[in-house]
Design an enzyme around this catalytic site. Structure first.
Site, PDB file in Angstrom:
ATOM      1  CG  HIS A 174      -2.254  -1.573   1.212  1.00  0.00           C
ATOM      2  ND1 HIS A 174      -2.980  -0.897   0.140  1.00  0.00           N
ATOM      3  CD2 HIS A 174      -2.459  -1.273   1.076  1.00  0.00           C
ATOM      4  CE1 HIS A 174      -3.620  -2.036   0.214  1.00  0.00           C
ATOM      5  NE2 HIS A 174      -3.372  -3.191   0.777  1.00  0.00           N
ATOM      6  CB  CYS A 220      -5.090  -6.839   4.600  1.00  0.00           C
ATOM      7  SG  CYS A 220      -5.182  -6.324   2.888  1.00  0.00           S
TER       8      CYS A 220
HETATM    9  C1  HEC Z   1       0.706  -8.368  -0.672  1.00  0.00           C
HETATM   10  C2  HEC Z   1      -0.181  -7.537  -1.242  1.00  0.00           C
HETATM   11  C3  HEC Z   1      -0.809  -6.844   0.213  1.00  0.00           C
HETATM   12  C4  HEC Z   1      -0.418  -6.315   1.682  1.00  0.00           C
HETATM   13  C5  HEC Z   1       0.544  -6.996   1.657  1.00  0.00           C
HETATM   14  C6  HEC Z   1      -1.697  -5.977   2.111  1.00  0.00           C
HETATM   15  N1  HEC Z   1      -2.798  -5.539   1.455  1.00  0.00           N
HETATM   16 FE1  HEC Z   1      -4.202  -3.806   2.251  1.00  0.00          FE
HETATM   17  N2  HEC Z   1      -4.850  -4.859   0.471  1.00  0.00           N
HETATM   18  C7  HEC Z   1      -4.639  -5.522  -0.973  1.00  0.00           C
HETATM   19  C8  HEC Z   1      -5.215  -6.072  -1.973  1.00  0.00           C
HETATM   20  C9  HEC Z   1      -5.428  -6.750  -3.726  1.00  0.00           C
HETATM   21  C10 HEC Z   1      -6.521  -5.001  -2.198  1.00  0.00           C
HETATM   22  C11 HEC Z   1      -7.457  -4.545  -2.975  1.00  0.00           C
HETATM   23  C12 HEC Z   1      -7.235  -4.124  -3.783  1.00  0.00           C
HETATM   24  C13 HEC Z   1      -6.718  -2.312  -2.887  1.00  0.00           C
HETATM   25  O1  HEC Z   1      -8.066  -1.896  -2.476  1.00  0.00           O
HETATM   26  O2  HEC Z   1      -5.691  -2.257  -2.573  1.00  0.00           O
HETATM   27  C14 HEC Z   1      -6.769  -4.184  -0.079  1.00  0.00           C
HETATM   28  C15 HEC Z   1      -6.934  -3.379   0.122  1.00  0.00           C
HETATM   29  C16 HEC Z   1      -6.804  -2.923   1.525  1.00  0.00           C
HETATM   30  C17 HEC Z   1      -7.251  -2.062   2.334  1.00  0.00           C
HETATM   31  C18 HEC Z   1      -8.699  -1.341   1.099  1.00  0.00           C
HETATM   32  C19 HEC Z   1      -8.403  -0.048   0.265  1.00  0.00           C
HETATM   33  C20 HEC Z   1      -9.517   1.036   0.162  1.00  0.00           C
HETATM   34  O3  HEC Z   1      -9.407   1.575  -0.951  1.00  0.00           O
HETATM   35  O4  HEC Z   1     -10.335  -0.097   0.022  1.00  0.00           O
HETATM   36  C21 HEC Z   1      -6.551  -1.329   3.156  1.00  0.00           C
HETATM   37  C22 HEC Z   1      -7.643   0.006   4.559  1.00  0.00           C
HETATM   38  C23 HEC Z   1      -5.852  -2.303   3.535  1.00  0.00           C
HETATM   39  N3  HEC Z   1      -5.502  -3.027   2.010  1.00  0.00           N
HETATM   40  C24 HEC Z   1      -4.911  -2.487   4.420  1.00  0.00           C
HETATM   41  C25 HEC Z   1      -4.033  -3.237   4.253  1.00  0.00           C
HETATM   42  C26 HEC Z   1      -3.332  -3.173   6.137  1.00  0.00           C
HETATM   43  C27 HEC Z   1      -3.498  -2.705   6.951  1.00  0.00           C
HETATM   44  C28 HEC Z   1      -2.051  -4.431   5.549  1.00  0.00           C
HETATM   45  C29 HEC Z   1      -1.228  -4.217   6.851  1.00  0.00           C
HETATM   46  C30 HEC Z   1      -1.841  -5.632   7.679  1.00  0.00           C
HETATM   47  C31 HEC Z   1      -2.069  -4.567   4.286  1.00  0.00           C
HETATM   48  N4  HEC Z   1      -3.576  -3.644   3.754  1.00  0.00           N
HETATM   49  C32 HEC Z   1      -1.659  -6.146   3.796  1.00  0.00           C
HETATM   50  C33 HEC Z   1      -3.099  -6.103  -0.890  1.00  0.00           C
HETATM   51  C34 HEC Z   1      -2.587  -5.989   0.484  1.00  0.00           C
END
Ligand code: HEC
Length: 260
Positions: A174, A220
């Site tokens: 992110h 996530c």
């Molecule tokens: C391996 C990659 C990856 C990691 C590491 C990851 N995420 Fe994500 N995350 C995604 C994907 C793919 C999505 C869905 C697409 C998007 O909205 O970014 C998402 C979506 C999100 C969203 C919603 C975004 C939106 O605009 O709707 C949040 C908030 C989020 N993640 C928080 C976190 C947090 C907090 C962590 C750590 C604990 C984390 N992510 C770790 C891949 C990841």
């Protein structure tokens, strides 16, 4: 190949790339799916869950009280804009609470339910209902109390922490990978630019699920094969406060949202 044939080829490639780009634009796709569901069902799944949440909100608990007796931050029974100001510190519990955990607090402390009687699906439905009262509001989360500042610091630390065989963490996808595609969706800039905090709670049409931000963050953690912190646990709340604060000022276009 004759020169004008190249132009023809370029035009086809260009058209193709536009077609592909359109196909994977998640916002446009969500809008289309929403229209489709509205046309076929006459009502959106989000509206159904909000209605269910409203019913639960005004259901009497074992103590004889409804949730209108609870304070979600702006005073007893005041819901207008309340969700846009969460998480926040609550004097009565001495804890920083988000929407989900405050609903659990209300059900257990005020309505008299036992903790094991609190169903997750009910908490989510009520969260949808309360959040719907913040549509049109801007995110306004503050760090006034020492408890809030401490939890924010923990959230920041967790967000940048990396672990596991792949040495990844929240910031890997992110921050570092922002803009790149993760399958269909681009990695969101969750620290403000994409106003991510306003995208949850949401109905996910791709798998017919109702998720709050707690579910989103836990998923996530699952993606990176990291043990998932429990619902309502401190790490989840810390990450939420950190994200919400960094999304301050973002306009809630529609709560609950409708996403892929
Ligand atoms: C391996 C990659 C990856 C990691 C590491 C990851 N995420 Fe994500 N995350 C995604 C994907 C793919 C999505 C869905 C697409 C998007 O909205 O970014 C998402 C979506 C999100 C969203 C919603 C975004 C939106 O605009 O709707 C949040 C908030 C989020 N993640 C928080 C976190 C947090 C907090 C962590 C750590 C604990 C984390 N992510 C770790 C891949 C990841």
């Amino acid at each position: 190949m004759r020169p004008y044939a190249l132009y023809g080829l370029a035009a086809i490639l260009l058209a193709l790339s536009f077609a592909l780009a359109q196909e994977v634009d998640p916002r446009e796709e969500a809008k289309r799916q929403k229209e489709l569901l509205l046309q076929t069902g006459g009502i959106l799944p989000t509206e159904l869950i909000v209605a269910q949440g409203e019913e639960l909100f005004f259901r009497k608990g074992p103590s004889g009280k409804t949730m209108a007796e609870c304070d979600f931050g702006l005073g007893k029974g005041v819901l207008e804009g309340a969700a846009a100001r969460l998480p926040r510190y609550f004097l009565d519990t001495g804890k920083v609470e988000d929407l989900d955990s405050r609903i659990v607090t209300c059900m257990t402390r005020v309505q008299g339910f036992k903790p094991q009687e609190v169903k997750r699906s009910e908490v989510v439905a009520v969260a949808f209902y309360i959040a719907s009262k913040s549509t049109g509001h801007r995110i306004q989360v503050r760090l006034l109390f020492p408890e809030e500042r401490a939890l924010y610091a923990l959230g920041e630390q967790l967000f940048y922490a990396r672990s596991g065989a792949r040495d990844v963490g929240c910031a890997t996808c992110h921050v570092t990978y922002v803009g790149r595609r993760a399958g269909v969706l681009p990695y969101a800039d969750v620290l403000g630019k994409d106003q991510s905090w306003t995208h949850w709670p949401a109905y996910r049409y791709s798998n017919d699920q109702a998720w709050t931000m707690q579910d989103r963050i836990r998923a996530c953690y699952g993606n990176i094969a990291h043990p998932q912190p429990a619902l309502y646990s401190t790490p989840i709340l810390a990450l939420e406060l950190f994200l919400a604060y960094n999304n301050n000022g973002a306009l809630v276009e529609e709560w609950p949202a409708f996403v892929r």
